[in-house]
Write an enzyme that holds these catalytic residues in place. Sequence first.
Site, PDB file in Angstrom:
ATOM      1  N   TYR A 108      64.065 112.563 147.407  1.00  0.00           N
ATOM      2  CA  TYR A 108      64.806 111.418 146.865  1.00  0.00           C
ATOM      3  C   TYR A 108      66.296 111.693 146.763  1.00  0.00           C
ATOM      4  CZ  TYR A 108      65.160 113.690 142.257  1.00  0.00           C
ATOM      5  OH  TYR A 108      65.454 114.552 141.230  1.00  0.00           O
ATOM      6  N   HIS A 202      53.505 109.237 137.530  1.00  0.00           N
ATOM      7  CA  HIS A 202      54.718 109.803 138.112  1.00  0.00           C
ATOM      8  C   HIS A 202      54.382 110.644 139.345  1.00  0.00           C
ATOM      9  CE1 HIS A 202      58.922 110.672 138.171  1.00  0.00           C
ATOM     10  NE2 HIS A 202      58.708 111.972 138.159  1.00  0.00           N
ATOM     11  N   LYS A 203      53.391 111.469 139.218  1.00  0.00           N
ATOM     12  CA  LYS A 203      52.879 112.255 140.344  1.00  0.00           C
ATOM     13  C   LYS A 203      51.400 112.549 140.067  1.00  0.00           C
ATOM     14  CE  LYS A 203      57.354 114.592 140.888  1.00  0.00           C
ATOM     15  NZ  LYS A 203      58.097 115.877 140.884  1.00  0.00           N
ATOM     16  N   TYR A 206      50.969 115.002 137.507  1.00  0.00           N
ATOM     17  CA  TYR A 206      51.331 114.560 136.149  1.00  0.00           C
ATOM     18  C   TYR A 206      50.456 113.356 135.788  1.00  0.00           C
ATOM     19  CZ  TYR A 206      55.482 117.474 136.840  1.00  0.00           C
ATOM     20  OH  TYR A 206      56.335 118.526 137.082  1.00  0.00           O
ATOM     21  N   ASP A 213      62.130 107.900 135.309  1.00  0.00           N
ATOM     22  CA  ASP A 213      62.565 108.272 136.653  1.00  0.00           C
ATOM     23  C   ASP A 213      61.734 107.554 137.720  1.00  0.00           C
ATOM     24  OD1 ASP A 213      62.594 110.200 134.565  1.00  0.00           O
ATOM     25  OD2 ASP A 213      62.990 111.841 135.926  1.00  0.00           O
ATOM     26  N   ARG A 283      69.879 110.883 131.952  1.00  0.00           N
ATOM     27  CA  ARG A 283      69.623 110.522 133.352  1.00  0.00           C
ATOM     28  C   ARG A 283      68.310 109.768 133.506  1.00  0.00           C
ATOM     29  NH1 ARG A 283      70.836 115.096 136.301  1.00  0.00           N
ATOM     30  NH2 ARG A 283      68.726 115.828 136.690  1.00  0.00           N
ATOM     31  N   GLY A 286      69.268 106.502 133.048  1.00  0.00           N
ATOM     32  CA  GLY A 286      70.100 106.117 134.186  1.00  0.00           C
ATOM     33  C   GLY A 286      69.281 105.685 135.387  1.00  0.00           C
ATOM     34  N   TRP A 287      68.205 106.428 135.664  1.00  0.00           N
ATOM     35  CA  TRP A 287      67.327 106.024 136.769  1.00  0.00           C
ATOM     36  C   TRP A 287      66.759 104.622 136.525  1.00  0.00           C
ATOM     37  CZ3 TRP A 287      68.237 108.698 140.772  1.00  0.00           C
ATOM     38  CH2 TRP A 287      68.248 110.095 140.806  1.00  0.00           C
TER      39      TRP A 287
END
Length: 449
Positions: A108, A202-203, A206, A213, A283, A286-287
């Site tokens: 990414y 998320h993954k 996870y 994010d 952040r 922010g994402w």
Amino acid sequence: MIEISKTRKTQNMQTGSNVFPGPGKFGMREAKRFGAMSVIMVSVGLLAGCSGKGGDQGKEEVKAEVPATTVTAKVSGKEMAVKMADSEMKRTPDAQYLDFRPKPKWEYTNGLVCSSFLKLSEATGDKKYYNYAVAYADSMINAEGEIKTYKQTDYNIDRVNPGKFLIDLYKETGKENYKVAIHTLRDQMKEHPRTSEGGFWHKKRYPHQMWLDGIYMGSPFLAKYAANFDEPALFDDVANQIYLIDKYAYDPETGLYYHGWDESREQEWADKETGLSPNFWGRGMGWFAMALVDVLDYMPEDHPKQQMIVDIANKMAAGLVKYQDTSGLWYQVVNMGEKEGNYLEASASSMFAYFLLKGVEKGYLDQKFAENGIEAYEGLLKNLIKTEDDGSISITQVCAVAGLGGDPYRSGTYEYYINEEKRDNDPKAIGPFIMASLEYDKVINSHSE
């Protein structure tokens, strides 16, 4: 053009270095009053050769100090975007090695920089930025459309994000292998594991977790795919991701968003009642903020959930501005201010600047947030952009990485976030800075008309 600047020195709270304060709120008010562009005065030099490609930084901390900025020349946002992009191309001539990588990877961060370079190429007409992105795509995607280093069964939502710039390249070139790769990324999300309400994990490694994010990693790509490949039903899924993260991660007391949510409550970092992680990471927010304004570029205005996304974006903006520092920037742990160890962080501040400026310019956000966006961008120039000895420019004080869980285990505590590595010129700041620079000019110019 009216030139607005101040020359009184103030003491920087983070480093004690002397910096020149810029226009801040004064600049915005003056731009409105006189119909003029507020101009930030920063030191700029001729971009000279900066050799070598990015190497693996490992655990070694890259020096990241707030520099004293010398006021010597007028610049526009586009000029700063060009200088940053040219500097990054000199630091990392081959985009395969962005993010200090020792070997190529489909990731990414590379996609983020390539997306920003495509926007810059369009703004300037200079094909070298477009060619930089094309070179990355062609180095990672073979003639059959297979993506080097990508494994769909990892179900890692980060790997989907670079599909956004691939869509742009496919529309420009019509290359079939790009189209195959794009569909491969779309196919991942058809099978991607989900929470009980349909939120993307998320993954795979996870499980049951949604992170802020992940909204940026998946939703803008899916919205762009829906618009370009005639899959309108996909907009419902995109809206649901935003609805769910807002439902679970938003904190009405602060107006901020927690970094992660574990539906299972199994993670050590997760509150046993709410499933939430314990802190508001800059952040991470922010994402999510960037995802909101990017998704709105493609979400049909008559979609029943479009207004919901607009409302969430304005709620996000209202929460952010409460914690905006007098420098115009935001802290690594947003609500902790000057608590020992906290610092003004460049990637989050660049992302928030982009979010606010683009949101205002596109009409997604209330116009009252224009001033905050301008202050954020000008704060970056005054405090976190420095000119190197070779004439290139750097963005400083970037959190290199942060997450939750994993091995070694990341606890999500305040101490965890402030002790993650900081480094200069991380792509997670460079891409948003370039995009914020372009949005800055649009907002400034609209206020000068």
